[in-house]
Design a protein around this motif. Sequence first.
Motif, PDB file in Angstrom:
ATOM      1  N   UNK A   1     -51.778   7.603  23.974  1.00  0.00           N
ATOM      2  CA  UNK A   1     -52.702   7.283  22.893  1.00  0.00           C
ATOM      3  C   UNK A   1     -52.056   6.575  21.711  1.00  0.00           C
ATOM      4  N   UNK A   2     -50.873   6.002  21.914  1.00  0.00           N
ATOM      5  CA  UNK A   2     -50.189   5.277  20.839  1.00  0.00           C
ATOM      6  C   UNK A   2     -50.691   3.823  20.850  1.00  0.00           C
ATOM      7  N   UNK A   3     -51.698   3.553  19.998  1.00  0.00           N
ATOM      8  CA  UNK A   3     -52.385   2.255  20.014  1.00  0.00           C
ATOM      9  C   UNK A   3     -51.412   1.100  19.826  1.00  0.00           C
ATOM     10  N   UNK A   4     -50.508   1.219  18.862  1.00  0.00           N
ATOM     11  CA  UNK A   4     -49.592   0.119  18.567  1.00  0.00           C
ATOM     12  C   UNK A   4     -48.678  -0.179  19.752  1.00  0.00           C
TER      13      UNK A   4
ATOM     14  N   UNK B   1     -58.432   3.056  26.414  1.00  0.00           N
ATOM     15  CA  UNK B   1     -58.444   4.379  25.794  1.00  0.00           C
ATOM     16  C   UNK B   1     -59.831   5.013  25.804  1.00  0.00           C
ATOM     17  N   UNK B   2     -60.872   4.191  25.561  1.00  0.00           N
ATOM     18  CA  UNK B   2     -62.234   4.731  25.582  1.00  0.00           C
ATOM     19  C   UNK B   2     -62.606   5.247  26.966  1.00  0.00           C
ATOM     20  N   UNK B   3     -62.072   4.608  28.009  1.00  0.00           N
ATOM     21  CA  UNK B   3     -62.506   4.951  29.363  1.00  0.00           C
ATOM     22  C   UNK B   3     -61.382   5.623  30.149  1.00  0.00           C
ATOM     23  N   UNK B   4     -60.524   6.342  29.426  1.00  0.00           N
ATOM     24  CA  UNK B   4     -59.302   6.889  29.986  1.00  0.00           C
ATOM     25  C   UNK B   4     -59.509   7.743  31.224  1.00  0.00           C
ATOM     26  N   UNK B   5     -60.477   8.657  31.186  1.00  0.00           N
ATOM     27  CA  UNK B   5     -60.603   9.563  32.345  1.00  0.00           C
ATOM     28  C   UNK B   5     -61.146   8.843  33.582  1.00  0.00           C
ATOM     29  N   UNK B   6     -62.096   7.912  33.379  1.00  0.00           N
ATOM     30  CA  UNK B   6     -62.601   7.151  34.530  1.00  0.00           C
ATOM     31  C   UNK B   6     -61.508   6.227  35.074  1.00  0.00           C
ATOM     32  N   UNK B   7     -60.681   5.684  34.179  1.00  0.00           N
ATOM     33  CA  UNK B   7     -59.580   4.821  34.609  1.00  0.00           C
ATOM     34  C   UNK B   7     -58.562   5.624  35.419  1.00  0.00           C
TER      35      UNK B   7
ATOM     36  N   UNK C   1     -67.922   2.916  37.353  1.00  0.00           N
ATOM     37  CA  UNK C   1     -67.969   1.652  38.110  1.00  0.00           C
ATOM     38  C   UNK C   1     -67.106   0.575  37.448  1.00  0.00           C
ATOM     39  N   UNK C   2     -67.207   0.425  36.117  1.00  0.00           N
ATOM     40  CA  UNK C   2     -66.402  -0.619  35.469  1.00  0.00           C
ATOM     41  C   UNK C   2     -64.927  -0.222  35.423  1.00  0.00           C
ATOM     42  N   UNK C   3     -64.642   1.080  35.411  1.00  0.00           N
ATOM     43  CA  UNK C   3     -63.233   1.488  35.526  1.00  0.00           C
ATOM     44  C   UNK C   3     -62.670   0.945  36.838  1.00  0.00           C
TER      45      UNK C   3
END
Lengths: 294, 294
Positions: free
Chosen positions: B262-265, A235-241, A182-184
């Motif tokens: 996944x390249x944070x920078x 990055x934490x929610x990559x698949x939902x995004x 939902x937040x994605x």
Amino acid sequence: VICRLAVVGLGLLGGSVARLARAKGLAEHIVAIGRSPEGLEAARRDGVVDEITTDLAAGVRSADLVMLATPVAVIGRLLPEAWRAAPPDCVLTDVGSTKRTIVRIAESLAASRPLAFVGGHPMAGSERSGYGVSRADLFRGALVVLTPTDGTPAEALKRVSELWEAAGARVVIMDPDTHDRAVAAVSHLPHLVADALVDAVLRLDPGFLGVAARGFRDTTRIAASDPQMWREIFQQNRDALQEALGAFRAALDDLEQLVEAGDAAAVEAELARIKAARERLESRAAAPERSSAP
Amino acid sequence: VICRLAVVGLGLLGGSVARLARAKGLAEHIVAIGRSPEGLEAARRDGVVDEITTDLAAGVRSADLVMLATPVAVIGRLLPEAWRAAPPDCVLTDVGSTKRTIVRIAESLAASRPLAFVGGHPMAGSERSGYGVSRADLFRGALVVLTPTDGTPAEALKRVSELWEAAGARVVIMDPDTHDRAVAAVSHLPHLVADALVDAVLRLDPGFLGVAARGFRDTTRIAASDPQMWREIFQQNRDALQEALGAFRAALDDLEQLVEAGDAAAVEAELARIKAARERLESRAAAPERSSAP
């Protein structure tokens, strides 16, 4: 009343939780835990917290409620140490913008040491950040999603719900997976899209920004948010995004094809359907607040 | 001072022009021209206009300034009749959201009968429409783009500029093509994107709208705009909108790929660059207003 509230991370959200607890007398003693003593000193001077420390284990040792309010990626890293140091009757909760990863870490920790954890997400951000912009009324009228699992004691959920309700927030219960999807859709996707809108104008001609009016300003306001915080969230929610981006691209393609086809009635019907959905959202926001906590 | 101002179409923009001219005494006599007498009666009762008519030719016959303020597609259709009926010293101008088509029609009309035309676009819309929401101060602080061509008499440009400056607007001169590309980027693209964002959530799960917070509301506010008006704008400016959509898709794809990699920078550097551009826009909005009229 909470005897000893430990707030880990004293930024916009953590600072506002501490201010709120102090202003409403929700906690007898408030300890703030942060990386640098300088960052915490202001809160002690303000009388917002009673005690400050950079030692996580020492800070949570005798707490009955621990509120993890660091950036979302840091919450997952701090959780094991907080879990080990907290007393047995302690309730741990957090304010992270994504919930699956954090709840999964908490469940694996609970397997070796049972402790109450309630995932939380107050939807009351700002494009500004830091203790300096925190305020006791930040959560008034805001939505707070809590994501208990089968392992969450009802009593722990009740204590965390009561804190947010005392803040004037509306508490909604969701499972972690639904929360993240939902937040994605309603938060992370609009953020990425706002960023892309600004970048699109820069690619076309930065001079075009000279004719940007209220519509562009509103649509892209969130593109001025903190880069590190949002990189972590994306990055934490990559698949939902990714799922949300798929739905967005399909919606945009379909709208463009309708405009290209030149069928006036079909374009207007689509725009009218979307307008109606957007207006229902506005009328819901204007409706009196209700708690949907169980 | 304008002796006789004719306003064609008494909606949000036309109504606001009439109210402004009355309030500031910019015109001695104001005539409103519209489709139905009922729609115009309110303005006459309010004393905002002196005369109302549904007959375009009769309404513009002795005007020295004609302001075409109907939806953009209608302006092009009414222009030939207004052109024939207006007196030789009359200046015609408009408020259409796209300028190439209208300016092209005016230039072809000028080939057979020389008459002064100044394309105009006050960027002061609203998701609401109609005379009922018009107000004299609608244009205060707003940007008004004027699109004169080689054939536009300097005196005509001066008269139209003065009207908008009296309204408290900031006048900017652009050629019609640059105008249409710029508004495609900063206005029409954000509109289509806001529509697609709402539709994306409906496709994923309409229930997700239950957790929509301020970010989603701001980003999609313009999705509640008038469907007919926006269908016309999208279609009139189709090729410029296509160009803007191309830049937007490229920007979105690049952002997504950075997050995926996944390249944070690299992600943070991109977000920081975009945030800085968005913040320059805000500081420009806060700067004191200046006229950039020649």
